[in-house]
Motif scaffolding. Structure first.
Motif, PDB file in Angstrom:
ATOM      1  N   PHE A 142       0.820  -1.210   0.000  1.00  0.00           N
ATOM      2  CA  PHE A 142       0.000   0.000   0.000  1.00  0.00           C
ATOM      3  C   PHE A 142       0.855   1.262   0.000  1.00  0.00           C
ATOM      4  O   PHE A 142       0.498   2.257  -0.621  1.00  0.00           O
ATOM      5  CB  PHE A 142      -0.962   0.007   1.184  1.00  0.00           C
ATOM      6  CG  PHE A 142      -2.116  -0.935   0.999  1.00  0.00           C
ATOM      7  CD1 PHE A 142      -2.955  -0.829  -0.092  1.00  0.00           C
ATOM      8  CD2 PHE A 142      -2.354  -1.934   1.918  1.00  0.00           C
ATOM      9  CE1 PHE A 142      -4.007  -1.692  -0.277  1.00  0.00           C
ATOM     10  CE2 PHE A 142      -3.408  -2.800   1.758  1.00  0.00           C
ATOM     11  CZ  PHE A 142      -4.245  -2.681   0.655  1.00  0.00           C
ATOM     12  N   MET A 143       1.981   1.241   0.675  1.00  0.00           N
ATOM     13  CA  MET A 143       2.855   2.422   0.700  1.00  0.00           C
ATOM     14  C   MET A 143       3.460   2.685  -0.668  1.00  0.00           C
ATOM     15  O   MET A 143       3.673   3.838  -1.047  1.00  0.00           O
ATOM     16  CB  MET A 143       3.960   2.245   1.744  1.00  0.00           C
ATOM     17  CG  MET A 143       3.460   2.356   3.166  1.00  0.00           C
ATOM     18  SD  MET A 143       4.716   1.968   4.402  1.00  0.00           S
ATOM     19  CE  MET A 143       5.989   3.139   3.985  1.00  0.00           C
ATOM     20  N   VAL A 144       3.723   1.646  -1.426  1.00  0.00           N
ATOM     21  CA  VAL A 144       4.309   1.819  -2.759  1.00  0.00           C
ATOM     22  C   VAL A 144       3.249   2.233  -3.767  1.00  0.00           C
ATOM     23  O   VAL A 144       3.486   3.088  -4.616  1.00  0.00           O
ATOM     24  CB  VAL A 144       5.022   0.520  -3.196  1.00  0.00           C
ATOM     25  CG1 VAL A 144       5.413   0.573  -4.653  1.00  0.00           C
ATOM     26  CG2 VAL A 144       6.247   0.278  -2.330  1.00  0.00           C
ATOM     27  N   THR A 145       2.053   1.648  -3.691  1.00  0.00           N
ATOM     28  CA  THR A 145       1.040   1.922  -4.710  1.00  0.00           C
ATOM     29  C   THR A 145       0.236   3.191  -4.460  1.00  0.00           C
ATOM     30  O   THR A 145      -0.305   3.756  -5.405  1.00  0.00           O
ATOM     31  CB  THR A 145       0.057   0.744  -4.825  1.00  0.00           C
ATOM     32  OG1 THR A 145      -0.553   0.518  -3.566  1.00  0.00           O
ATOM     33  CG2 THR A 145       0.756  -0.500  -5.317  1.00  0.00           C
ATOM     34  N   ALA A 146       0.123   3.663  -3.237  1.00  0.00           N
ATOM     35  CA  ALA A 146      -0.695   4.848  -2.951  1.00  0.00           C
ATOM     36  C   ALA A 146      -0.233   6.090  -3.720  1.00  0.00           C
ATOM     37  O   ALA A 146      -1.070   6.791  -4.291  1.00  0.00           O
ATOM     38  CB  ALA A 146      -0.727   5.111  -1.454  1.00  0.00           C
ATOM     39  N   PRO A 147       1.054   6.411  -3.780  1.00  0.00           N
ATOM     40  CA  PRO A 147       1.441   7.592  -4.562  1.00  0.00           C
ATOM     41  C   PRO A 147       1.173   7.433  -6.054  1.00  0.00           C
ATOM     42  O   PRO A 147       0.983   8.420  -6.756  1.00  0.00           O
ATOM     43  CB  PRO A 147       2.948   7.718  -4.305  1.00  0.00           C
ATOM     44  CG  PRO A 147       3.196   6.986  -3.050  1.00  0.00           C
ATOM     45  CD  PRO A 147       2.180   5.893  -3.015  1.00  0.00           C
ATOM     46  N   LEU A 148       1.129   6.219  -6.550  1.00  0.00           N
ATOM     47  CA  LEU A 148       0.883   6.003  -7.971  1.00  0.00           C
ATOM     48  C   LEU A 148      -0.578   6.204  -8.341  1.00  0.00           C
ATOM     49  O   LEU A 148      -0.895   6.395  -9.508  1.00  0.00           O
ATOM     50  CB  LEU A 148       1.316   4.580  -8.365  1.00  0.00           C
ATOM     51  CG  LEU A 148       2.791   4.246  -8.112  1.00  0.00           C
ATOM     52  CD1 LEU A 148       3.055   2.795  -8.461  1.00  0.00           C
ATOM     53  CD2 LEU A 148       3.687   5.161  -8.918  1.00  0.00           C
ATOM     54  N   LEU A 149      -1.478   6.164  -7.356  1.00  0.00           N
ATOM     55  CA  LEU A 149      -2.902   6.310  -7.637  1.00  0.00           C
ATOM     56  C   LEU A 149      -3.288   7.749  -7.923  1.00  0.00           C
ATOM     57  O   LEU A 149      -4.322   8.009  -8.520  1.00  0.00           O
ATOM     58  CB  LEU A 149      -3.721   5.772  -6.463  1.00  0.00           C
ATOM     59  CG  LEU A 149      -3.581   4.279  -6.207  1.00  0.00           C
ATOM     60  CD1 LEU A 149      -4.386   3.892  -4.971  1.00  0.00           C
ATOM     61  CD2 LEU A 149      -4.039   3.481  -7.400  1.00  0.00           C
ATOM     62  N   THR A 150      -2.503   8.715  -7.484  1.00  0.00           N
ATOM     63  CA  THR A 150      -2.799  10.110  -7.752  1.00  0.00           C
ATOM     64  C   THR A 150      -2.096  10.505  -9.043  1.00  0.00           C
ATOM     65  O   THR A 150      -1.000  11.049  -9.028  1.00  0.00           O
ATOM     66  CB  THR A 150      -2.334  11.006  -6.588  1.00  0.00           C
ATOM     67  OG1 THR A 150      -0.937  10.796  -6.394  1.00  0.00           O
ATOM     68  CG2 THR A 150      -3.080  10.678  -5.322  1.00  0.00           C
ATOM     69  N   ALA A 151      -2.735  10.188 -10.138  1.00  0.00           N
ATOM     70  CA  ALA A 151      -2.156  10.490 -11.442  1.00  0.00           C
ATOM     71  C   ALA A 151      -2.667  11.849 -11.893  1.00  0.00           C
ATOM     72  O   ALA A 151      -3.767  12.264 -11.561  1.00  0.00           O
ATOM     73  CB  ALA A 151      -2.549   9.422 -12.449  1.00  0.00           C
TER      74      ALA A 151
END
Length: 144
Positions: free
Chosen positions: A36-45
């Motif tokens: 979750f820590m790795v993917t969360a910043p990628l969700l705000t495109a």
């Protein structure tokens, strides 16, 4: 050589082990936390914009809003697609027309780089108002 069978009674009976081994649970939870820590910043495109700071509370979100961004160069983006300034009124009217009659117009998130002048942002807000998109929220970065 003596063999200890479970059916035999002995004086050194051991109590059953009643402890729960939590090591596998902790391992799984740590892996999920890392994912979750790795993917969360990628969700705000979106378009990279240097947003100003604000102490305002976040808005409640009921539907997916329309996101309009202005970068430091003054280029306008609807979602991630760059829109020339001459085509902005037509695109905004098309977005407003998508809302069914009787429904309120869609929520618009306006993200503008803090290096832009006030007049540039207000021209875009004027076009939003002219198209009937009056539910506009200015996006900022939270200040702690």
């Amino acid at each position: 050589m003596a063999v200890h069978l479970p059916s035999q009674k002995s004086s050194s009976r051991r109590a059953p082990m009643a402890d729960i081994n939590v090591t596998p649970l902790v391992d799984v939870m740590l892996v999920l936390l890392i994912i979750f820590m790795v993917t969360a910043p990628l969700l705000t495109a979106g378009v990279p914009v240097n947003l100003p700071d604000s102490r305002a509370r976040p808005l409640d979100q009921d539907k997916q809003p329309t996101e309009i961004s202005l970068d430091a160069m003054g280029r306008i983006f609807i979602a991630k697609e760059e829109v020339p300034e001459q085509q902005l009124p037509q695109r905004l009217e098309a977005i407003a027309a998508r809302a069914a009659s009787g429904e309120q117009p869609p929520q618009v998130y306006l993200r503008a780089d803090k290096a832009l002048d006030y007049g540039r942002v207000m021209r875009v807000m004027g076009e939003l108002n002219r198209a009937g998109l009056n539910r506009v929220a200015l996006v900022t970065v939270g200040e702690d």
